[in-house]
Design a protein around this motif. Structure first.
Motif, PDB file in Angstrom:
ATOM      1  N   SER A 125       0.748  -1.107   0.184  1.00  0.00           N
ATOM      2  CA  SER A 125      -0.122  -0.177  -0.015  1.00  0.00           C
ATOM      3  C   SER A 125       0.936   1.309  -0.016  1.00  0.00           C
ATOM      4  CB  SER A 125      -1.026   0.190   1.251  1.00  0.00           C
ATOM      5  OG  SER A 125      -0.156   0.067   2.352  1.00  0.00           O
ATOM      6  N   MET A 126       2.203   1.258   0.311  1.00  0.00           N
ATOM      7  CA  MET A 126       3.054   2.341   0.393  1.00  0.00           C
ATOM      8  C   MET A 126       4.096   2.446  -0.595  1.00  0.00           C
ATOM      9  SD  MET A 126       2.051   4.702   2.649  1.00  0.00           S
ATOM     10  CE  MET A 126       3.516   5.594   2.417  1.00  0.00           C
ATOM     11  N   LYS A 168       1.341   5.218   6.878  1.00  0.00           N
ATOM     12  CA  LYS A 168       0.822   5.998   5.671  1.00  0.00           C
ATOM     13  C   LYS A 168       1.300   7.400   5.826  1.00  0.00           C
ATOM     14  CE  LYS A 168      -2.452   2.839   4.986  1.00  0.00           C
ATOM     15  NZ  LYS A 168      -2.397   2.057   3.805  1.00  0.00           N
ATOM     16  N   GLY A 253      -2.289   6.111   1.274  1.00  0.00           N
ATOM     17  CA  GLY A 253      -1.273   5.520   1.101  1.00  0.00           C
ATOM     18  C   GLY A 253      -0.420   6.161  -0.368  1.00  0.00           C
ATOM     19  N   SER A 259      -4.592   1.120  -1.618  1.00  0.00           N
ATOM     20  CA  SER A 259      -4.370   1.566  -0.291  1.00  0.00           C
ATOM     21  C   SER A 259      -5.870   1.736   0.393  1.00  0.00           C
ATOM     22  CB  SER A 259      -3.758   2.784  -0.184  1.00  0.00           C
ATOM     23  OG  SER A 259      -3.312   3.214   1.169  1.00  0.00           O
ATOM     24  N   ASP A 261      -7.265   3.377   3.460  1.00  0.00           N
ATOM     25  CA  ASP A 261      -6.719   4.644   4.185  1.00  0.00           C
ATOM     26  C   ASP A 261      -7.847   5.484   4.570  1.00  0.00           C
ATOM     27  OD1 ASP A 261      -7.305   5.987   1.629  1.00  0.00           O
ATOM     28  OD2 ASP A 261      -5.262   5.410   1.011  1.00  0.00           O
TER      29      ASP A 261
END
Length: 301
Positions: A125-126, A168, A253, A259, A261
């Motif tokens: 996700s990052m 995040k 993200g 992501s 988030d």
């Protein structure tokens, strides 16, 4: 016997010196190693790759090796006819080894709660900033004297589930207005330049790519959205976008299309932020089964 001193020194730095009848030297060297541990942790925050990893590790290993060699030297140079002291008993060594376990755990607890903490990445996700298999050092003191800022990579407890830890990027802080229009992020009406962001899906998806969504979309509960957040979100929406309340943060993200988030579960209270991600200290490629040396020591921006 030097070999006994060496074995004891491996078990607990300083025990080899105690074996040779030098208790003050043993305590002093053991304390020195503990201090070096703390200093090496601080060295992880050096802004120069790869010295931020190599220098602290080398310092720690050299100090440990010198203490071990010193224990052997002390045993070899013990006075002729030296007889073991009353405290040179196996049960004393076992007791001291057992006593150092809480000491180590206490230092670890102090570092985790006050100084720094290790964080393992298990998803994408990052990406591309951090990827699955990366291990990070998080600075727990980053926000002692200042509040988090837009662009910071932060670890925090997931709102609604304090057992979950997330990483995040802060996109908007309290008092700012955020909106997303066809994947483009705007804060206070100004488009962000996001060289770190990655997009992997050309399709346009409501809520993910156009945010905040219309009331009709919220009423139908888009996939992945938290029901509580779906009910609360309209209270923060105005004509210019989503208004972030004071002492809260809107996070995303970097791998925007994949992501989970703030778009899906809401704001992060400042009290839930644990620290700022600082450096990648290790990275393992589980598929190719090798260390990603090019990522070790990477300073996170």
């Amino acid at each position: 016997m030097p070999w006994k001193a060496a074995l004891l020194g491996i078990a607990v730095p300083g025990l080899g010196q105690l074996y040779s009848g030098l208790p003050l030297r043993a305590v002093g060297l053991h304390t020195l190693l503990l201090a070096v541990n703390v200093l090496c942790l601080a060295g992880l925050f050096l802004p120069v790759k790869p010295w931020n990893i190599a220098a602290p590790l080398a310092c720690l290993l050299v100090t440990w090796a010198l203490i071990l060699l010193d224990s052997v030297r002390c045993a070899k140079h013990a006075p002729a006819g030296y007889r073991l002291k009353a405290y040179n008993r196996s049960y004393v060594y076992i007791l001291l080894i057992l006593l150092t376990w809480p000491e180590g755990n206490g230092i670890k607890h102090f570092m985790v709660t006050r100084l720094a903490e290790a964080f393992k990445i298990t998803n994408s996700s990052m990406a591309p900033t951090v990827i699955s298999g990366d291990r990070l050092i998080v600075n727990r003191r980053a926000y002692v004297e200042r509040s988090p800022r837009r662009g910071d990579l932060v670890t925090f407890r997931l709102p609604g589930d304090q057992s979950e830890l997330f990483l995040k990027r802060i996109i908007a802080v309290g008092g700012q207005v955020v909106r997303i229009d066809q994947k483009k992020v705007y804060v206070n009406g100004v488009p962000l330049v996001e060289s770190y962001a990655q997009y992997g899906d050309s399709a346009s998806v409501a809520l993910r790519d156009d945010f905040p969504p219309s009331p009709g979309i919220l009423n139908n509960l888009p996939p992945g959205i938290d029901e509580t957040w779906a009910r609360q979100m309209p209270g923060f929406i105005q004509s210019d976008g989503l208004h972030v309340p004071p002492e809260n943060y809107f996070v995303l993200g970097d791998n925007r299309d994949y992501s989970w988030d703030s778009r899906y579960w809401g704001f992060v209270p400042e009290s839930d932020i644990l620290g700022k991600a600082r450096v990648i200290y290790f990275s393992w490629d589980s598929q190719a089964r090798h260390i990603r040396w090019d990522r070790v020591g990477e300073i996170l921006q």
